[in-house]
Design an enzyme around this catalytic site. Structure first.
Site, PDB file in Angstrom:
ATOM      1  N   MET A 104       0.858  -1.187   0.000  1.00 13.19           N
ATOM      2  CA  MET A 104       0.000   0.000   0.000  1.00 13.19           C
ATOM      3  C   MET A 104       0.889   1.229   0.000  1.00 13.19           C
ATOM      4  SD  MET A 104      -3.500  -0.416   2.078  1.00 13.19           S
ATOM      5  CE  MET A 104      -4.113  -1.981   2.673  1.00 13.19           C
ATOM      6  N   HIS A 105       0.400   2.261  -0.661  1.00 15.52           N
ATOM      7  CA  HIS A 105       1.158   3.505  -0.752  1.00 15.52           C
ATOM      8  C   HIS A 105       0.211   4.671  -0.477  1.00 15.52           C
ATOM      9  CE1 HIS A 105       4.483   6.047  -1.968  1.00 15.52           C
ATOM     10  NE2 HIS A 105       3.671   6.720  -2.752  1.00 15.52           N
ATOM     11  N   PRO A 106       0.605   5.612   0.396  1.00  9.74           N
ATOM     12  CA  PRO A 106      -0.304   6.700   0.782  1.00  9.74           C
ATOM     13  C   PRO A 106      -0.383   7.859  -0.203  1.00  9.74           C
ATOM     14  CG  PRO A 106       1.667   6.787   2.117  1.00  9.74           C
ATOM     15  CD  PRO A 106       1.793   5.567   1.248  1.00  9.74           C
ATOM     16  N   GLY A 112       2.717  10.642  -7.066  1.00 11.00           N
ATOM     17  CA  GLY A 112       3.399  10.591  -5.776  1.00 11.00           C
ATOM     18  C   GLY A 112       4.105   9.295  -5.460  1.00 11.00           C
TER      19      GLY A 112
END
Length: 275
Positions: A104-106, A112
């Site tokens: 997961m990547h915020p 981004g």
């Protein structure tokens, strides 16, 4: 299906807690050795959780080491979740779980990619960001997307608040897609490379406040790097003023810790004096 989970920060721990909350099961937990990354933002330890759920816990120096690969093979792991982990997974590791690896990547990928996603979202003045669940590949945040959740920001959002919203979205996504993942019933969407951006890493020294800054720039910096990050700071008289929250205004109210800016003043509210 068998699943393993690697993390050393709160965002990953929240996902693990959510998996157990919804009745899911993990066959292996992986984390850094206790002495590693002690200063990492949001660093957590999994010993208590592993003991509570009777789940094997592997402590490592690097996600790609042979001990990790051997443990995954011994357990015949189908999915490996790598969430809240700064080391890049190598090709051998990615190929070890039968179905692959999930991260997961915020941010709302492909926007981004890279590091410091929460501070950058605030520094860039974004109106919205989010969290992306995706299947890991050999690139950095380039894998096919499984799901995304949108998070709104405004001009008052702090890193503390955004981190909490990102944490909640991690929980929401893991709960919403756990059963689909465990039944291998997910739809993958390729990222659009034309829309891709990469945000560079940030260091504690990047949080420095300068008198040449405007009120908007200084105020944004304070909000962007407050807890759980190292904080904004201002150097004066051989000391450092570490600022966790502040307000900006056109005129000084006479506070000895007020900082003169290009177009007004930064008035620290929650701060520490170091040195």
């Amino acid at each position: 299906m068998k699943a393993a989970f690697a993390t050393c920060v709160q965002l990953g721990l929240s996902c693990i807690e959510e998996i157990y909350r919804i009745g899911g099961k993990l066959d292996l937990l992986i984390t850094l050795k206790n002495e590693k990354a002690k200063q990492k933002s949001g660093r957590v330890y999994l010993d208590e959780l592993a003991a509570k759920h009777h789940t094997p816990l592997l402590k490592i120096d690097n996600i790609n080491e042979q001990a990790t690969i051997a443990a995954l093979r011994d357990l015949s792991v189908d999915w490996l979740f790598i969430i809240g982990w700064s080391q890049i997974a190598g090709q051998e590791l990615l190929a070890t779980p039968a179905c692959g690896c999930i991260g997961m990547h915020p941010t709302l990928l492909p926007v981004g990619r890279g590091r410091a996603s929460i501070p950058w979202a605030i520094l860039k003045g974004l109106k919205e960001t989010g969290v992306t669940m995706f299947k890991l590949d050999a690139g950095v945040d380039t894998g096919d997307i499984i799901a995304q959740g949108v998070i709104s920001l405004d001009e008052q959002t702090t890193a503390t608040e955004l981190y909490q919203k990102v944490d909640a979205m991690h929980r929401k996504l893991i709960a919403g897609y756990w059963n689909d993942i465990m039944s291998n019933n997910i739809t993958l969407t390729k990222q659009c490379e034309a829309d891709a951006t990469v945000w560079p890493g940030r260091k504690p020294e990047d949080g420095e406040i300068f008198s040449s800054m405007t009120m908007a720039e200084a105020g944004t910096m304070v909000r962007a790097v407050t807890h759980p990050y190292p904080g904004a700071f201002y150097r004066f008289g051989g000391k450092v003023l570490r600022i966790w929250s502040a307000k900006v205004q056109a005129e000084s109210d006479g506070d000895s810790n007020s900082i003169k800016l290009a177009d007004g003043y930064l008035m620290p509210l929650d701060y520490e004096i170091e040195g």
